[in-house]
Design a protein around this motif. Structure first.
Motif, PDB file in Angstrom:
ATOM      1  N   UNK A   1       0.831  -1.199   0.000  1.00 25.40           N
ATOM      2  CA  UNK A   1       0.000   0.000   0.000  1.00 25.40           C
ATOM      3  C   UNK A   1       0.869   1.253   0.000  1.00 25.40           C
ATOM      4  N   UNK A   2       1.852   1.242   0.905  1.00 29.22           N
ATOM      5  CA  UNK A   2       2.731   2.406   1.026  1.00 29.22           C
ATOM      6  C   UNK A   2       3.491   2.638  -0.277  1.00 29.22           C
ATOM      7  N   UNK A   3       3.981   1.543  -0.874  1.00 25.63           N
ATOM      8  CA  UNK A   3       4.710   1.646  -2.140  1.00 25.63           C
ATOM      9  C   UNK A   3       3.829   2.284  -3.206  1.00 25.63           C
ATOM     10  N   UNK A   4       2.598   1.800  -3.308  1.00 26.08           N
ATOM     11  CA  UNK A   4       1.686   2.339  -4.311  1.00 26.08           C
ATOM     12  C   UNK A   4       1.402   3.816  -4.067  1.00 26.08           C
ATOM     13  N   UNK A   5       1.226   4.146  -2.765  1.00 27.12           N
ATOM     14  CA  UNK A   5       0.952   5.549  -2.428  1.00 27.12           C
ATOM     15  C   UNK A   5       2.114   6.441  -2.837  1.00 27.12           C
ATOM     16  N   UNK A   6       3.344   5.988  -2.549  1.00 29.09           N
ATOM     17  CA  UNK A   6       4.522   6.769  -2.918  1.00 29.09           C
ATOM     18  C   UNK A   6       4.615   6.865  -4.442  1.00 29.09           C
ATOM     19  N   UNK A   7       4.272   5.751  -5.090  1.00 23.73           N
ATOM     20  CA  UNK A   7       4.347   5.699  -6.553  1.00 23.73           C
ATOM     21  C   UNK A   7       3.475   6.791  -7.192  1.00 23.73           C
ATOM     22  N   UNK A   8       2.304   7.007  -6.628  1.00 27.95           N
ATOM     23  CA  UNK A   8       1.399   8.048  -7.153  1.00 27.95           C
ATOM     24  C   UNK A   8       2.115   9.404  -7.133  1.00 27.95           C
ATOM     25  N   UNK A   9       2.756   9.702  -6.000  1.00 28.70           N
ATOM     26  CA  UNK A   9       3.460  10.987  -5.880  1.00 28.70           C
ATOM     27  C   UNK A   9       4.599  11.058  -6.891  1.00 28.70           C
ATOM     28  N   UNK A  10       5.368   9.974  -6.993  1.00 28.81           N
ATOM     29  CA  UNK A  10       6.517   9.965  -7.910  1.00 28.81           C
ATOM     30  C   UNK A  10       6.052  10.210  -9.346  1.00 28.81           C
ATOM     31  N   UNK A  11       5.009   9.503  -9.764  1.00 28.02           N
ATOM     32  CA  UNK A  11       4.502   9.658 -11.130  1.00 28.02           C
ATOM     33  C   UNK A  11       4.010  11.080 -11.365  1.00 28.02           C
ATOM     34  N   UNK A  12       3.239  11.605 -10.411  1.00 23.64           N
ATOM     35  CA  UNK A  12       2.697  12.953 -10.572  1.00 23.64           C
ATOM     36  C   UNK A  12       3.827  13.978 -10.699  1.00 23.64           C
ATOM     37  N   UNK A  13       4.843  13.849  -9.837  1.00 24.36           N
ATOM     38  CA  UNK A  13       5.964  14.799  -9.879  1.00 24.36           C
ATOM     39  C   UNK A  13       6.752  14.627 -11.172  1.00 24.36           C
ATOM     40  N   UNK A  14       6.908  13.378 -11.625  1.00 22.51           N
ATOM     41  CA  UNK A  14       7.648  13.122 -12.873  1.00 22.51           C
ATOM     42  C   UNK A  14       6.938  13.780 -14.052  1.00 22.51           C
ATOM     43  N   UNK A  15       5.617  13.632 -14.096  1.00 23.67           N
ATOM     44  CA  UNK A  15       4.865  14.267 -15.203  1.00 23.67           C
ATOM     45  C   UNK A  15       5.025  15.779 -15.151  1.00 23.67           C
ATOM     46  N   UNK A  16       4.924  16.305 -13.950  1.00 22.93           N
ATOM     47  CA  UNK A  16       5.057  17.753 -13.750  1.00 22.93           C
ATOM     48  C   UNK A  16       6.444  18.206 -14.235  1.00 22.93           C
ATOM     49  N   UNK A  17       7.468  17.472 -13.787  1.00 21.79           N
ATOM     50  CA  UNK A  17       8.840  17.797 -14.166  1.00 21.79           C
ATOM     51  C   UNK A  17       9.017  17.750 -15.685  1.00 21.79           C
ATOM     52  N   UNK A  18       8.524  16.686 -16.269  1.00 27.25           N
ATOM     53  CA  UNK A  18       8.651  16.498 -17.719  1.00 27.25           C
ATOM     54  C   UNK A  18       7.981  17.645 -18.475  1.00 27.25           C
ATOM     55  N   UNK A  19       6.757  17.946 -18.081  1.00 25.06           N
ATOM     56  CA  UNK A  19       5.971  18.950 -18.802  1.00 25.06           C
ATOM     57  C   UNK A  19       6.549  20.351 -18.662  1.00 25.06           C
ATOM     58  N   UNK A  20       7.256  20.611 -17.561  1.00 26.69           N
ATOM     59  CA  UNK A  20       7.747  21.979 -17.353  1.00 26.69           C
ATOM     60  C   UNK A  20       9.212  22.173 -17.734  1.00 26.69           C
ATOM     61  N   UNK A  21       9.956  21.065 -18.013  1.00 26.69           N
ATOM     62  CA  UNK A  21      11.377  21.242 -18.314  1.00 26.69           C
ATOM     63  C   UNK A  21      11.815  20.639 -19.646  1.00 26.69           C
ATOM     64  N   UNK A  22      11.125  19.594 -20.128  1.00 28.41           N
ATOM     65  CA  UNK A  22      11.566  18.938 -21.368  1.00 28.41           C
ATOM     66  C   UNK A  22      10.721  19.443 -22.544  1.00 28.41           C
ATOM     67  N   UNK A  23      11.346  20.116 -23.517  1.00 32.90           N
ATOM     68  CA  UNK A  23      10.571  20.627 -24.643  1.00 32.90           C
ATOM     69  C   UNK A  23      10.082  19.483 -25.547  1.00 32.90           C
ATOM     70  N   UNK A  24       8.832  19.547 -25.966  1.00 33.98           N
ATOM     71  CA  UNK A  24       8.284  18.597 -26.937  1.00 33.98           C
ATOM     72  C   UNK A  24       8.009  19.382 -28.211  1.00 33.98           C
ATOM     73  N   UNK A  25       8.624  18.953 -29.335  1.00 35.98           N
ATOM     74  CA  UNK A  25       8.524  19.697 -30.606  1.00 35.98           C
ATOM     75  C   UNK A  25       8.844  21.169 -30.412  1.00 35.98           C
ATOM     76  N   UNK A  26       9.909  21.418 -29.672  1.00 35.63           N
ATOM     77  CA  UNK A  26      10.406  22.772 -29.558  1.00 35.63           C
ATOM     78  C   UNK A  26       9.735  23.655 -28.517  1.00 35.63           C
TER      79      UNK A  26
END
Lengths: 279, 262
Positions: free
Chosen positions: B6-31
């Motif tokens: 349960x704890x692993x899954x809960x942490x996983x949610x946070x990790x995924x959410x932060x990863x998406x946030x990080x990706x969307x705000x720092x990695x350019x897609x098509x420039x």
């Protein structure tokens, strides 16, 4: 025996030794279109030390009658007397064992039993000591610190019995106390009740819909008619010697005969009750 | 499910959410970036900001102020709600007379009261306590009222047959029943106390988490706003865990520890 016996019985007990007397009690409830007489002109006497069961079809007002004896409901007509005095307000000589759960869920078993003494001014340590004794007596000595939800239905009834009996009431009123329990537990509880009762013979008024249970436990069985306006229509002495064992009393001579005789009358009322309620 | 899974899954949610946030705000897609950092900041800046707050110790004062306001609002609101709820439940006439006013007050959005409290009580902690109080009071009031009203008739009859007088009934029956209802709303009322404090700070104050967020917002410091929100969330979670611990102790007699969220 039968209807004639009712009148004879009510008059035959000497008022001084009469623990509870219901004299032409009528109990009315207000409903949407006027009033409804649940019980009408019901008379009954319970002698001191006598174990009397009230049996009747469902909804006939057995519990209502018991509540009148407890002083929880005031009769619209007629009167209740307790040891010769007319009852006004609650019946303080009586202990009442309810059908549904009546234990305080926020108190442990021992606190539930001790509360009756504590509110009467007994000091806490003494009340707890006696409560522990009572829990042991009903077979729950090791369950003192359990909360009601941690106990089975039968165990809760035992605590309830201890809670009522620790106050040493002169009269015990019981409203289908073993109704929700399974058949084996009922027998065990019945035997426990008879054991405790035989120790100091309180007057008992026991309401049940189970005729076998009534005969097995009681000195007398009275039958109520189907409601509305129900009243007492039959009164039988149980000629079975004590001490009794509930599980064996059914094998006694006389049990079957009495059962058949009472059931003949009761059956008609039960059918009437069904017809009226449309079930 | 085991605790670990349960704890692993809960942490996983946070990790995924932060990863998406990080990706969307720092990695350019098509420039181009999916989320402009000006409006969404990025996880590293926010983390750095939070670290700085705690490293320099500047955030402690704000946390302390918000905690003090929430606690005061909770304690005073609960006390008031319990007493009035009890009073109303035992005096049906009083309840009937006040009924429309209670409903009116409860229907009023509390935010509109904030300026009034600021005028009356100033910009210090008491205007926030007052706002939290109006929220907590009603939650506790309704629960205690219900708790006293809905004591099982059988238990009540039993208590009377056991010989309790009116005062003993209060102590042994009505009060425990009311308290059990109040405790079942503990999460809600504690949450409302924090809401009251933070909203009050946000609308006008000189300290507290709400103030921190409001200040950052005023200068378009999005990293500061997000940092404030994370600290606030963590603060609320810690309080909620504490409440759960208190609840478990107080409601041992309950079959299931219910979390009635009113």
């Amino acid at each position: 025996m039968g209807e004639a016996a009712v009148a004879e019985k009510s008059g035959s007990i000497n008022p001084a030794s009469r623990a509870v007397g219901l004299n032409g009690v009528t109990i009315a409830f207000t409903v949407a279109n006027g009033t409804y007489n649940a019980v009408e002109q019901a008379s009954l006497s319970v002698a001191d030390g006598e174990f009397v069961s009230i049996v009747g079809p469902t909804g006939c007002g057995k519990s209502t009658l018991l509540n009148a004896a407890a002083g929880l409901i005031a009769p619209a007509a007629g009167s209740v007397d307790v040891f010769g005095r007319t009852l006004t307000g609650l019946n303080h000589d009586a202990g009442y064992l309810f059908q549904s759960d009546a234990l305080f869920p926020w108190k442990t078993a021992i606190d539930n039993v001790a509360i009756g003494l504590e509110i009467a001014g007994v000091d806490t340590a003494e009340a707890k000591r006696r409560a522990q004794e009572w829990l042991t007596r009903v077979g729950l000595g090791n369950f003192a610190n359990r909360y009601p939800h941690m106990l089975s239905g039968g165990q809760r009834k035992r605590v309830g019995l201890a809670q009522v009996l620790i106050r040493d009431p002169k009269i015990l009123l019981m409203d289908e106390p073993f109704g929700p329990l399974d058949a084996q537990t009922r027998q065990i509880m019945g035997n426990l009740l008879l054991d405790l009762w035989s120790a100091d013979k309180k007057a008992v008024l026991f309401v049940t819909h189970d005729l076998e249970e009534a005969i097995a436990l009681s000195d007398r069985v009275v039958i109520m008619s189907a409601g509305p306006a129900s009243h007492i229509i039959g009164d039988w002495k149980v000629p079975i010697a004590r001490p009794r064992d509930i599980s064996e009393v059914k094998l006694e001579k006389g049990f079957h005969e009495l059962h058949r005789e009472i059931w003949n009358m009761l059956k008609a009322e039960v059918l009437k009750g069904y017809a009226q309620s449309g079930a | 499910m085991s605790r670990i899974t349960l704890l692993t899954l809960q942490v996983l949610v946070a990790v995924v959410a932060i990863a998406i946030w990080h990706f969307a705000t720092t990695v350019p897609v098509f420039g181009r970036l999916l989320l402009p950092p000006f409006f969404f900041s990025n996880p590293f800046d926010v983390a750095e900001r939070i670290y700085k707050w705690f490293y320099t110790g500047s955030v402690w004062r704000h946390l302390w102020i918000t905690l003090a306001e929430s606690t005061l609002a909770f304690v005073i609101g609960s006390l008031g709600g319990a007493l009035v709820g009890f009073w109303f439940a035992r005096r049906p006439i009083v309840a009937a007379v006040f009924d429309p006013y209670v409903k009116m007050m409860n229907a009023l959005p509390r935010v509109v009261l904030a300026p009034i409290f600021a005028l009356w009580l100033g910009l210090g902690i008491w205007s926030k306590v007052a706002l939290g109080f109006t929220l907590v009071f009603f939650v506790v009031f309704f629960n205690v009222y219900q708790g006293v009203k809905e004591v099982s008739p059988t238990i009540l009859a039993n208590a009377r047959m056991l010989g309790m007088n009116e005062r003993q009934l209060m102590r042994n029956v009505y009060w425990p029943s009311a308290l059990s209802w109040m405790f079942s709303s503990l999460h809600t009322s504690v949450g409302f106390a924090v809401v009251g404090a933070v909203v009050g700070e946000y609308l006008g104050s000189a300290a507290g988490l709400g103030y921190l967020i409001q200040q950052a917002e005023g200068v378009f410091d999005v990293a500061g706003v997000f940092a404030g929100m994370f600290v606030l969330s963590a603060f609320v979670i810690v309080i909620d865990v504490l409440v759960s611990m208190v609840e478990r102790r107080l409601l041992v007699w309950r079959p299931t520890v219910g979390e009635a969220r009113a």
